[in-house]
Structure formats: structure tokens, C-alpha cells
Design a protein around this motif. Structure first.
Motif: not given
Length: 298
Positions: A17-27, A244-258
């Protein structure tokens, strides 16, 4: 501190869920620069900055009251001010000013440095000691961006490029401080409280800078203002900090690369701006440098 809202309870949700939410934020964030580019063609950039913060701040206040969120502790106020100065005022204002001189496609290449700036400020604020390879990738990425700016005619628009670099620094600081604060204050609450703290400044400023008439403003400009106010300033951060809270700052933060890829696609499709192979190549190279730097950040 016990909270009454169930919007930010990561313990009950899967890490995916953290990855999904983070990806939505990046988009959502990817549309910010193209929308700002459209808005500054008809709105004053300073007025655009403060009015979008005022609109988002009022909505954030309603959200905090609706879910009866606890007020931040006194020791958290300084961090919230840093977040506000970085992502509520600094980045929107500097990018709005920069987009008077450069296209959104040009500016999106600089956004490729945002994860690197966030990681660098995370090192400073968190007291971490990265490996030497971190600094190698950091310098290489910075040189690529500077080289791109020079190849595109830096002498023709030095102001736009300098403003974009300052914007990335401001946003990186705001992201890093917000990520650190979200561990204790909560994910979406960080941006909401930062927006609320900005209201005493941005509301009077909005009233002072408001034009005498809005009759000449086109529909695309109004839609762009709505997007940067609702999505870029508030909704995007709700998903981003929640991720960031759900999936971790380091892991979800990588989504900024997209984000640069999404942004370039929007600039090409919506604004019909030219995206050259060189621009894509530099973006890919910067992203690889950012990925390498983040790998060796710890």
C-alpha cells in the motif's frame, strides 16, 4: 500520542500500500510543473504561489478539524516551519519564477536531482555518514545537470536555471524534514500543519497581490490554478507522506526517480513542448546517478 483518525495507521496495512500511495503522489507531483507553466502565463508568479498555498491551507485546516487531530508539540514547530518554507513557499515560488524563463520540459530535467537533494539533506539532518561513492554520484549528477543547462544555452536564460536549482534545494530540504517529522507527527498531518502555519502569511499576501479583475483569465489557467492548489499542494502530499509512513522512507522515496519521466510525458502531450533525445538522455543519466547515490547513502 493517541490519535483519533484512522487515515495513517500503517500497522494495519500491507507494505505494498505504501508503494501504491507513493506512486500516486509521484504521478500527481509530475503534473505540477506543466500546470504551473500554464498558470504563470496569466497569473503573477508570486500571486500564484500565495493563492495556491492559501486555498490548500484552508482545506488542510478543515481536514485537521474534521478528524480532530492533535496540535503539534512545541518542539515540532521549527520542523514544520522548515517544511512550510521548503515545499509550501520556496519550491512553488522559485519554480513559478523559473518557468517565466524556461519551458516545463527544460525544468523537469532539474527535478531529476530532487531525490538526490532529499537524500543529501537527509544526511545533514539525520547525521548519517554515507559511503564515498555517495558523493561521487552526487557530484556526477550535478555536473550532468549543469552541462545540460550550458548545452541548452545557459547564457540565454541563466536566471531560470539558477531559480530551478534553488527550487530543488528548497524542496529537498522540505521533503527530508517532512519525512523525518512524519515518524512522530503522522504522514499527511505534516503537510496539513505546514499549510495551516502558512495561512497568517499567505492569506494577507494573497489579498494584497490580487489583481483588480480576473475577467481576462482563461479556462486553462483556472484549471491549472486548481490543480496546483488542490493536488500539488495538498492531495499529492497526503498520498506521498502516507506512502512514506506505510512503506518506509528509503523504499518509497525511490519512486521519485520516476517523476521526470512522467513530467516529460505530460509536457510533450499536454503542452506540446519539444522533448529532445538529448533531454531524455540527460534525464536518464541523472536518474542513474541519483539511484547510485541513494544506494550508498547509508
Amino acid at each position: 500520542m493517541e490519535r483519533t483518525s484512522n487515515l495513517h495507521n500503517p500497522a494495519t496495512e500491507k507494505p505494498a500500500s505504501g508503494v501504491i500511495n507513493g506512486l500516486i503522489g509521484v504521478v500527481i507531483f509530475s503534473g505540477s510543473l506543466p500546470a504551473t507553466r500554464v498558470a504563470v502565463l496569466e497569473f503573477d508568479p508570486v500571486f500564484l504561489t500565495v493563492v495556491r498555498a492559501a486555498i490548500a491551507g484552508v482545506l488542510a485546516l478543515c481536514l485537521l478539524l474534521l478528524f480532530k487531530e492533535q496540535r503539534p508539540a512545541r518542539q515540532q514547530l521549527l520542523s514544520l516551519i522548515i517544511v512550510a518554507m521548503g515545499v509550501v513557499i520556496g519550491f512553488p515560488l522559485l519554480t513559478a519564477l523559473a518557468l517565466q524563463y524556461v519551458t516545463s520540459a527544460h525544468s523537469i530535467v532539474f527535478v531529476g536531482l530532487l531525490p538526490l537533494a532529499t537524500a543529501a539533506f537527509g544526511v545533514v539532518r539525520g547525521g548519517e555518514r554515507p559511503q564515498p561513492a555517495f558523493w561521487f554520484f552526487s557530484v556526477l549528477g550535478s555536473l550532468l545537470v549543469v552541462g545540460f543547462a550550458v548545452s541548452q544555452g545557459l547564457t540565454a536564460s541563466p536566471t531560470g536555471d539558477i531559480l530551478m536549482l534553488l527550487a530543488i534545494l528548497a524542496c529537498g530540504l522540505g521533503y527530508a524534514e517532512g519525512a523525518k517529522l512524519s515518524k512522530t507527527l503522522g504522514g499527511w498531518q505534516v503537510i496539513c500543519w505546514a499549510l495551516v502555519l502558512s495561512l497568517p502569511v499567505v492569506v494577507p499576501w494573497t489579498a494584497w497581490l490580487a489583481p483588480a479583475s480576473f475577467s481576462g483569465i482563461s479556462t486553462p489557467a483556472w484549471l491549472s490554478l486548481a490543480y496546483v492548489s488542490l493536488f500539488s499542494m495538498l492531495i499529492g502530499f497526503v498520498f506521498w507522506y502516507r506512502g512514506l509512513v506505510q512503506g518506509g522512507i528509503a523504499a518509497v522515496g525511490q519512486l521519485q526517480l520516476l517523476q521526470p519521466f512522467f513530467g516529460l510525458a505530460l509536457a510533450a502531450t499536454l503542452l506540446h513542448e519539444q522533448v529532445s533525445l538529448g533531454m531524455l538522455g540527460v534525464t536518464v543519466a541523472v536518474i542513474l546517478c541519483v539511484a547510485g547515490a541513494r544506494k550508498f547513502a547509508r
